[in-house]
Design an enzyme around this catalytic site. Structure first.
Site, PDB file in Angstrom:
ATOM      1  N   ASN A 289      18.307   6.495  13.267  1.00 29.25           N
ATOM      2  CA  ASN A 289      17.205   7.411  13.715  1.00 29.25           C
ATOM      3  C   ASN A 289      16.334   7.032  12.955  1.00 29.25           C
ATOM      4  O   ASN A 289      16.114   7.965  12.397  1.00 29.25           O
ATOM      5  CB  ASN A 289      17.934   8.378  14.098  1.00 29.25           C
ATOM      6  CG  ASN A 289      17.152   9.048  14.836  1.00 29.25           C
ATOM      7  OD1 ASN A 289      15.532   9.326  14.698  1.00 29.25           O
ATOM      8  ND2 ASN A 289      17.501  10.939  14.672  1.00 29.25           N
ATOM      9  N   TRP A 290      15.191   6.433  12.659  1.00 28.00           N
ATOM     10  CA  TRP A 290      14.103   6.401  11.972  1.00 28.00           C
ATOM     11  C   TRP A 290      13.186   7.505  11.816  1.00 28.00           C
ATOM     12  O   TRP A 290      12.124   7.971  10.916  1.00 28.00           O
ATOM     13  CB  TRP A 290      13.168   5.181  12.276  1.00 28.00           C
ATOM     14  CG  TRP A 290      13.758   3.586  12.087  1.00 28.00           C
ATOM     15  CD1 TRP A 290      15.061   3.656  11.707  1.00 28.00           C
ATOM     16  CD2 TRP A 290      13.336   2.572  12.096  1.00 28.00           C
ATOM     17  NE1 TRP A 290      15.750   2.097  12.279  1.00 28.00           N
ATOM     18  CE2 TRP A 290      14.266   1.347  12.179  1.00 28.00           C
ATOM     19  CE3 TRP A 290      12.270   2.276  12.446  1.00 28.00           C
ATOM     20  CZ2 TRP A 290      13.679   0.119  12.396  1.00 28.00           C
ATOM     21  CZ3 TRP A 290      11.937   0.165  12.767  1.00 28.00           C
ATOM     22  CH2 TRP A 290      12.995  -0.459  12.589  1.00 28.00           C
ATOM     23  N   LYS A 291      13.394   8.627  13.011  1.00 27.63           N
ATOM     24  CA  LYS A 291      12.693   9.284  12.485  1.00 27.63           C
ATOM     25  C   LYS A 291      11.103   9.683  12.963  1.00 27.63           C
ATOM     26  O   LYS A 291      11.000   8.076  13.096  1.00 27.63           O
ATOM     27  CB  LYS A 291      13.484  10.376  12.394  1.00 27.63           C
ATOM     28  CG  LYS A 291      14.246  10.982  11.953  1.00 27.63           C
ATOM     29  CD  LYS A 291      15.156  12.694  11.365  1.00 27.63           C
ATOM     30  CE  LYS A 291      16.170  12.363  11.539  1.00 27.63           C
ATOM     31  NZ  LYS A 291      17.415  13.274  10.735  1.00 27.63           N
TER      32      LYS A 291
ATOM     33  N   HIS B 202      17.826  15.581  20.212  1.00 29.31           N
ATOM     34  CA  HIS B 202      18.217  15.421  18.693  1.00 29.31           C
ATOM     35  C   HIS B 202      18.024  16.890  18.348  1.00 29.31           C
ATOM     36  O   HIS B 202      17.532  18.240  18.827  1.00 29.31           O
ATOM     37  CB  HIS B 202      17.592  14.751  18.189  1.00 29.31           C
ATOM     38  CG  HIS B 202      17.370  14.890  16.904  1.00 29.31           C
ATOM     39  ND1 HIS B 202      17.349  15.554  16.072  1.00 29.31           N
ATOM     40  CD2 HIS B 202      18.291  13.906  15.914  1.00 29.31           C
ATOM     41  CE1 HIS B 202      18.028  15.621  14.554  1.00 29.31           C
ATOM     42  NE2 HIS B 202      18.204  13.943  14.719  1.00 29.31           N
TER      43      HIS B 202
ATOM     44  N   GLU C 165      16.320  18.266  15.553  1.00 34.29           N
ATOM     45  CA  GLU C 165      15.445  18.088  15.573  1.00 34.29           C
ATOM     46  C   GLU C 165      14.128  19.521  16.388  1.00 34.29           C
ATOM     47  O   GLU C 165      12.882  19.588  16.356  1.00 34.29           O
ATOM     48  CB  GLU C 165      14.722  17.428  14.618  1.00 34.29           C
ATOM     49  CG  GLU C 165      15.161  17.701  12.872  1.00 34.29           C
ATOM     50  CD  GLU C 165      15.275  15.888  12.162  1.00 34.29           C
ATOM     51  OE1 GLU C 165      14.890  14.688  13.080  1.00 34.29           O
ATOM     52  OE2 GLU C 165      16.418  16.528  11.596  1.00 34.29           O
TER      53      GLU C 165
ATOM     54  N   GLU D 184      26.138  15.644  15.473  1.00 34.17           N
ATOM     55  CA  GLU D 184      25.785  16.451  14.460  1.00 34.17           C
ATOM     56  C   GLU D 184      25.670  17.216  14.218  1.00 34.17           C
ATOM     57  O   GLU D 184      24.783  18.482  14.639  1.00 34.17           O
ATOM     58  CB  GLU D 184      24.187  15.587  14.792  1.00 34.17           C
ATOM     59  CG  GLU D 184      23.677  13.850  15.156  1.00 34.17           C
ATOM     60  CD  GLU D 184      22.617  13.160  14.737  1.00 34.17           C
ATOM     61  OE1 GLU D 184      22.632  12.485  14.200  1.00 34.17           O
ATOM     62  OE2 GLU D 184      21.992  14.313  15.108  1.00 34.17           O
TER      63      GLU D 184
ATOM     64  N   GLY E 224      20.531  15.776   6.954  1.00 29.04           N
ATOM     65  CA  GLY E 224      19.431  15.510   5.974  1.00 29.04           C
ATOM     66  C   GLY E 224      19.637  15.989   4.837  1.00 29.04           C
ATOM     67  O   GLY E 224      18.786  16.568   4.037  1.00 29.04           O
TER      68      GLY E 224
ATOM     69  N   SER F 294      24.145  13.186   7.587  1.00 28.75           N
ATOM     70  CA  SER F 294      24.522  12.325   5.829  1.00 28.75           C
ATOM     71  C   SER F 294      25.522  11.025   6.023  1.00 28.75           C
ATOM     72  O   SER F 294      26.156  11.167   4.844  1.00 28.75           O
ATOM     73  CB  SER F 294      24.803  13.509   5.241  1.00 28.75           C
ATOM     74  OG  SER F 294      23.736  14.942   4.975  1.00 28.75           O
TER      75      SER F 294
ATOM     76  N   GLY G 296      20.119   9.303   9.687  1.00 27.40           N
ATOM     77  CA  GLY G 296      19.114   9.307   9.448  1.00 27.40           C
ATOM     78  C   GLY G 296      18.115   8.661   8.047  1.00 27.40           C
ATOM     79  O   GLY G 296      18.128   7.060   8.145  1.00 27.40           O
ATOM     80  N   GLY G 297      18.794   9.297   6.928  1.00 34.39           N
ATOM     81  CA  GLY G 297      17.325   8.658   6.175  1.00 34.39           C
ATOM     82  C   GLY G 297      18.221   7.080   5.549  1.00 34.39           C
ATOM     83  O   GLY G 297      17.338   6.948   4.826  1.00 34.39           O
TER      84      GLY G 297
HETATM   85  P1  PGA Z   1      20.650  12.234   7.889  1.00 36.96           P
HETATM   86  O1  PGA Z   1      20.190  12.125   9.749  1.00 36.96           O
HETATM   87  O2  PGA Z   1      21.349  11.025   8.380  1.00 36.96           O
HETATM   88  O3  PGA Z   1      20.018  11.313   7.260  1.00 36.96           O
HETATM   89  O4  PGA Z   1      20.985  13.378   7.922  1.00 36.96           O
HETATM   90  C1  PGA Z   1      20.876  12.213  10.717  1.00 36.96           C
HETATM   91  C2  PGA Z   1      20.355  12.172  11.722  1.00 36.96           C
HETATM   92  O5  PGA Z   1      19.678  13.245  12.216  1.00 36.96           O
HETATM   93  O6  PGA Z   1      20.277  11.677  13.359  1.00 36.96           O
END
Ligand code: PGA
Length: 263
Positions: A9-11, A101, A103, A173, A179, A219, A240-241
């Site tokens: 997930n590149w956000k 998600h 967010e 999640e 994050g 994470s 994500g990251g």
């Molecule tokens: P993260 O994000 O791996 O940076 O914790 C995961 C996500 O939000 O899908």
């Protein structure tokens, strides 16, 4: 074996040149590795680069690499400025869309009802859904995590048929692990995945539950991926990251390849 999915997930990251480099890096890894049949790799860039990234995904069957969007509209078309219809996403080559998600739930006030509409239209458009759910830290501290997560699933996926569930992937999640560098322990994650699977078995049927891929997100990195993937009910990761660099994303993918080989 259930489908195993490693999804990036590149956000809201990456400009054009970076998106191309990353896609090429992942594609090179996919083409030069003997990938197990059960493995699917997913990348999710921002809307403007979906087509571009798709053009860098090799169109060979054994590449296992698929395109996902990070969200979609609840509407087919019309007067919805700034929105993108799942019909358009399917049209440009998306296989998946991430919905719910945390967010988007927090920053865009996405409700269970809105998500149910998005899920319904995305399924009608021929997309597969990566549906995110997860509790806040205070909810876990109070011991309410299972109830919260099952309610999120019931609230947006509760009306779906068994056929629909064949196109659903769940991403658990925990919000406190996204994050933050803090990962749920493999045991915490696996317990939740089992609770989700048993909800689906009770609500629908055992077959749908057995076939459901449940990803962990929060994470995930090369250092913790193998321990997570060794758990009975963890079928992959939403990352994500660590999905923004070829090396870390492919190292996590490699951990899943080794896990599949060990079973
Ligand atoms: P993260 O994000 O791996 O940076 O914790 C995961 C996500 O939000 O899908």
């Amino acid at each position: 074996m259930r489908k195993k999915i490693i999804a990036g997930n590149w956000k809201m990251n990456m400009v054009k040149a970076e998106a191309i480099t990353l896609t090429q890096g992942i594609a090179n890894f996919a083409l030069s590795t003997d990938l197990p049949e059960a493995l699917t790799i997913v990348v999710s860039p921002v809307y403007p680069y979906l087509d571009l990234v798709n053009n860098h995904i090799p169109s060979v069957n054994d590449c296992h690499l698929y395109l996902s969007a990070q969200d979609c509209s609840a509407h087919e078309k019309g007067a919805h400025t700034g929105e993108v219809s799942p019909i358009m996403l399917k049209d440009i080559g998306c296989h998946y869309v991430i919905l719910g998600h945390s967010e988007r739930r927090a920053q865009h006030q996405e409700s269970a009802d809105l998500l149910a509409q998005k899920v319904g239209l995305a399924l009608d458009s021929g997309l597969q859904i990566i549906f995110c759910c997860g509790e806040q830290l205070d909810e876990r501290k109070a011991g309410n995590q299972n109830e919260i997560v099952i309610d999120q699933i019931k609230g947006s996926l509760g009306e779906l048929s068994t056929d629909d569930w064949a196109n659903i992937v769940i991403a658990y999640e925990p919000v406190w692990a996204i994050g933050t560098g803090e990962t749920a322990s493999p045991e915490q994650a696996n317990d939740m995945h089992k609770a989700i699977r048993s909800f689906v078995a009770d609500h629908l049927d055992q077959r749908a539950a057995d076939q459901l891929s449940i990803l962990y997100g929060g994470s995930v990195k090369p250092a913790n991926a193998a321990d997570l993937f060794a758990c009975s009910d963890i079928d992959g990761a939403l990352i994500g990251g660590a999905s923004l660099k070829t090396d870390s994303f492919t190292a996590i993918t490699q951990a899943m390849i080794e896990q599949i080989a060990n079973v």
